[in-house]
Design an enzyme around this catalytic site. Structure first.
Site, PDB file in Angstrom:
ATOM      1  N   ASP A   8       2.327   2.035   3.364  1.00  0.00           N
ATOM      2  CA  ASP A   8       3.278   1.104   4.000  1.00  0.00           C
ATOM      3  C   ASP A   8       4.695   1.537   3.694  1.00  0.00           C
ATOM      4  O   ASP A   8       5.581   1.405   4.516  1.00  0.00           O
ATOM      5  CB  ASP A   8       3.191  -0.322   3.417  1.00  0.00           C
ATOM      6  CG  ASP A   8       1.813  -0.887   3.441  1.00  0.00           C
ATOM      7  OD1 ASP A   8       1.081  -0.563   4.376  1.00  0.00           O
ATOM      8  OD2 ASP A   8       1.485  -1.665   2.529  1.00  0.00           O
ATOM      9  N   GLU A  23      -9.458 -13.456  -0.706  1.00  0.00           N
ATOM     10  CA  GLU A  23      -8.650 -13.723   0.496  1.00  0.00           C
ATOM     11  C   GLU A  23      -9.373 -14.719   1.405  1.00  0.00           C
ATOM     12  O   GLU A  23     -10.556 -14.561   1.709  1.00  0.00           O
ATOM     13  CB  GLU A  23      -8.397 -12.411   1.244  1.00  0.00           C
ATOM     14  CG  GLU A  23      -7.646 -12.626   2.548  1.00  0.00           C
ATOM     15  CD  GLU A  23      -7.053 -11.355   3.124  1.00  0.00           C
ATOM     16  OE1 GLU A  23      -6.669 -10.456   2.328  1.00  0.00           O
ATOM     17  OE2 GLU A  23      -6.971 -11.245   4.350  1.00  0.00           O
ATOM     18  N   HIS A  83     -11.186 -13.538   4.561  1.00  0.00           N
ATOM     19  CA  HIS A  83     -12.359 -12.732   4.227  1.00  0.00           C
ATOM     20  C   HIS A  83     -13.536 -13.626   3.817  1.00  0.00           C
ATOM     21  O   HIS A  83     -14.683 -13.320   4.118  1.00  0.00           O
ATOM     22  CB  HIS A  83     -12.035 -11.765   3.087  1.00  0.00           C
ATOM     23  CG  HIS A  83     -10.980 -10.757   3.436  1.00  0.00           C
ATOM     24  ND1 HIS A  83     -10.526  -9.816   2.540  1.00  0.00           N
ATOM     25  CD2 HIS A  83     -10.279 -10.542   4.578  1.00  0.00           C
ATOM     26  CE1 HIS A  83      -9.605  -9.062   3.115  1.00  0.00           C
ATOM     27  NE2 HIS A  83      -9.430  -9.490   4.356  1.00  0.00           N
ATOM     28  N   ASP A  91      -5.692 -13.141   9.994  1.00  0.00           N
ATOM     29  CA  ASP A  91      -4.617 -13.107   8.983  1.00  0.00           C
ATOM     30  C   ASP A  91      -3.470 -14.058   9.320  1.00  0.00           C
ATOM     31  O   ASP A  91      -2.290 -13.679   9.240  1.00  0.00           O
ATOM     32  CB  ASP A  91      -4.038 -11.689   8.864  1.00  0.00           C
ATOM     33  CG  ASP A  91      -4.834 -10.803   7.922  1.00  0.00           C
ATOM     34  OD1 ASP A  91      -5.701 -11.325   7.203  1.00  0.00           O
ATOM     35  OD2 ASP A  91      -4.581  -9.590   7.908  1.00  0.00           O
ATOM     36  N   HIS A 108       0.883  -1.170   0.000  1.00  0.00           N
ATOM     37  CA  HIS A 108       0.000   0.000   0.000  1.00  0.00           C
ATOM     38  C   HIS A 108       0.924   1.223   0.000  1.00  0.00           C
ATOM     39  O   HIS A 108       2.007   1.179   0.597  1.00  0.00           O
ATOM     40  CB  HIS A 108      -0.816   0.119   1.282  1.00  0.00           C
ATOM     41  CG  HIS A 108      -1.718  -1.031   1.603  1.00  0.00           C
ATOM     42  ND1 HIS A 108      -1.281  -2.168   2.214  1.00  0.00           N
ATOM     43  CD2 HIS A 108      -3.054  -1.172   1.446  1.00  0.00           C
ATOM     44  CE1 HIS A 108      -2.310  -2.981   2.401  1.00  0.00           C
ATOM     45  NE2 HIS A 108      -3.388  -2.409   1.941  1.00  0.00           N
ATOM     46  N   GLU A 148     -11.040  -6.661  -3.914  1.00  0.00           N
ATOM     47  CA  GLU A 148     -10.860  -7.704  -2.893  1.00  0.00           C
ATOM     48  C   GLU A 148     -12.053  -7.714  -1.955  1.00  0.00           C
ATOM     49  O   GLU A 148     -12.244  -6.792  -1.164  1.00  0.00           O
ATOM     50  CB  GLU A 148      -9.558  -7.415  -2.120  1.00  0.00           C
ATOM     51  CG  GLU A 148      -9.253  -8.471  -1.083  1.00  0.00           C
ATOM     52  CD  GLU A 148      -7.912  -8.222  -0.395  1.00  0.00           C
ATOM     53  OE1 GLU A 148      -6.954  -7.790  -1.063  1.00  0.00           O
ATOM     54  OE2 GLU A 148      -7.838  -8.460   0.819  1.00  0.00           O
ATOM     55  N   ASP A 159     -10.490 -11.007  11.691  1.00  0.00           N
ATOM     56  CA  ASP A 159      -9.562 -11.256  10.590  1.00  0.00           C
ATOM     57  C   ASP A 159      -8.160 -11.455  11.176  1.00  0.00           C
ATOM     58  O   ASP A 159      -7.397 -10.511  11.291  1.00  0.00           O
ATOM     59  CB  ASP A 159      -9.610 -10.023   9.672  1.00  0.00           C
ATOM     60  CG  ASP A 159      -8.994 -10.264   8.323  1.00  0.00           C
ATOM     61  OD1 ASP A 159      -8.726 -11.427   7.984  1.00  0.00           O
ATOM     62  OD2 ASP A 159      -8.789  -9.276   7.599  1.00  0.00           O
TER      63      ASP A 159
HETATM   64  C1  XUL Z   1      -7.364  -6.169   4.720  1.00  0.00           C
HETATM   65  C2  XUL Z   1      -6.657  -6.701   3.564  1.00  0.00           C
HETATM   66  C3  XUL Z   1      -5.842  -5.714   2.819  1.00  0.00           C
HETATM   67  C4  XUL Z   1      -5.868  -5.868   1.341  1.00  0.00           C
HETATM   68  C5  XUL Z   1      -5.190  -4.759   0.601  1.00  0.00           C
HETATM   69  O1  XUL Z   1      -8.166  -7.071   5.372  1.00  0.00           O
HETATM   70  O2  XUL Z   1      -6.716  -7.868   3.281  1.00  0.00           O
HETATM   71  O3  XUL Z   1      -4.557  -5.782   3.321  1.00  0.00           O
HETATM   72  O4  XUL Z   1      -5.268  -7.062   0.923  1.00  0.00           O
HETATM   73  O5  XUL Z   1      -5.645  -3.505   0.967  1.00  0.00           O
HETATM   74 CO    CO Z   2      -5.810  -8.901   1.635  1.00  0.00          CO
END
Ligand code: XUL
Ligand code: CO
Length: 436
Positions: A104, A268, A271, A309, A101, A232, A307
């Site tokens: 970042d 994702e 998600h 991750d 991003h 996304e 989330d």
């Molecule tokens: C947030 C997420 C983000 C996207 C890009 O949940 O997955 O990091 O991948 O903005």
């Molecule tokens: Co993502």
């Protein structure tokens, strides 16, 4: 090359019998599977935000990650000094692609123009590092969700000046992605949704979001950027409801606003879980519309509702993803981007390596298993047989659009009542276990 991970060697394939935790046990990048190397099939990407910027804080406590290369300042110098660390990481873990991003890689300045200026200086450094290392940009994106100005949305903010700020960020992030040869550009609608409908004009916000995406498509044409745009999906968090809530909602939105020719989906795993779907459901919905573009590889935790991750280590998960990818014929512009972070307890730089090794090995196994399942053909055969009544006779007429309701009324009254064959779900679940 810089040396910020002095105790970590370049990670090599040592095979399943190795007891070296800093080696691949299954990911053998040059091994051929169905005519392509594992490297070509999997197209792994690393996320700049998680690797370089995630301090591992959670809602109850501050970050724990040790980052000896980072002085903690939101300065251009500090931003620039992270770049060689990241490329050393990519080199040692043997990952070819990365994603970022805008915020970042570089900080907010005093003014928007200063923000852009610093951003493009860091992009210069990324460009140099890419040239030196041969690493590539999988996709770029703009962070339109962290700064307080985006608290009520970016393209869906009730405030047109905020919309303009977001547009300015996207223009610059697109310029950078283009310059860095980015194969894609992602929109994740971080706060494109609502906290409550009580104060929201939903239709107006959706119209604004579509206008925003059309502007991006037009600008890409103007600068001759040929990369693939992705949306996304994610249903909620941080918003109560996000407009890009799942693959089906995204596709409907793209169709309604005449954007489907310009976008594919970046799906994702975590998600999908938050949307109440399996990852394979989301992949199949996207594939059905010829719109599966890329994957953010991670997983959630069955015991936590947000989330998380986490790195993907579940072989059922990676096998199910690879089954769909192989059936699709593989990625074109997309890849498997590890949008995943370490647990707060795994705070040492070495943990970055263990985390990625685990994800890469799990996908390598998923790839091998999926290839075997497809080569054996037993699942495919079963499913084909299950639908075979549509291959000829009345079924073929139905599929061919050749029969009316009246004709079927007549037909159904002549035949003996239909007999169903078993769906054999349990038998097939056992068969899947046999491959694992
Ligand atoms: C947030 C997420 C983000 C996207 C890009 O949940 O997955 O990091 O991948 O903005
Ligand atoms: Co993502």
């Amino acid at each position: 090359m810089s040396d910020h991970f002095p105790t970590i060697p370049k990670i090599q394939y040592e095979g399943p019998l190795s007891d070296n935790p800093l080696s691949f046990h299954h990911y053998n990048p040059e091994e051929l599977i169905a005519g392509k190397t594992m490297r070509e099939h999997l197209r792994f990407g690393a996320a700049y935000w998680h690797c370089m910027r995630n301090g591992l804080g959670d809602p109850f406590g501050e970050g724990t990650a040790l980052m000896p290369w980072d002085n903690g300042e939101e300065s251009l110098d500090n931003a620039l000094s992270r770049v060689p660390v990241f490329f050393e990481f990519l080199e040692k873990i043997d990952i070819d692609y990365y994603c970022f991003h805008d915020r970042d890689i570089s900080p907010e300045g005093e003014s928007l123009s200063q923000t852009h200026e610093m951003f493009h200086q860091v992009v210069d450094a990324l460009e140099t590092s890419q040239k030196q290392s041969g690493k590539k940009l999988l996709w770029g994106t703009a962070c339109l969700f962290s700064h307080p100005r985006y608290a009520q949305g970016a393209a869906t903010s009730p405030n047109a000046e905020v919309f303009s700020y977001a547009a300015s960020q996207v223009k610059n992030a697109l310029d950078a992605t283009h310059r860095l040869g980015g194969q894609g550009y992602t929109f994740w609608g971080g706060r494109e949704g609502y906290g409550s409908l009580i104060n929201t004009d939903m239709k107006r916000e959706l119209d604004h979001l579509a206008a925003f995406l059309h502007m991006a498509v037009d600008y890409a044409k103007k600068i001759a950027y040929q990369g693939q745009f992705y949306i996304e999906p994610k249903p909620r968090e941080p918003s109560t409801h996000q407009y890009d809530s799942d693959a089906a909602a995204c596709l409907n939105f793209l169709r309604e606003y005449d954007l489907l020719d310009h976008f594919k989906l970046n799906i994702e795993t975590n998600h999908a879980t938050l949307a109440g779907h399996t990852m394979e459901h989301e992949l199949e919905v996207a594939m059905g519309a010829d719109a599966l573009g890329s994957i953010d590889a991670n997983r959630g935790d069955e015991l936590l509702g947000w989330d998380t991750d986490q790195f993907p280590t579940n072989l059922y998960g990676t096998t199910n993803v690879m089954l769909r990818l192989l059936k699709m014929g593989g990625f074109s512009t997309g890849g498997l981007n590890f949008d995943a972070k370490r647990r707060r307890e795994s705070h040492e730089p070495e943990d970055l390596f263990h985390a990625h090794i685990g994800g890469m090995d799990a996908f390598a196994r998923g790839l091998k298993i999926a290839h075997k399942i497809i080569a054996d053909g037993r699942f495919e055969e079963f499913v084909k047989l299950r639908y075979s009544s549509y291959d000829e006779g009345i079924g073929a007429e139905i599929e061919g659009g050749k029969v009316s309701l009246e004709r079927l009324d007549e037909y159904a009254q002549q035949i003996t009542p239909p007999q169903l064959c078993s769906g054999r779900q349990e038998r097939l679940e056992n068969l899947l276990n046999d491959y694992l």
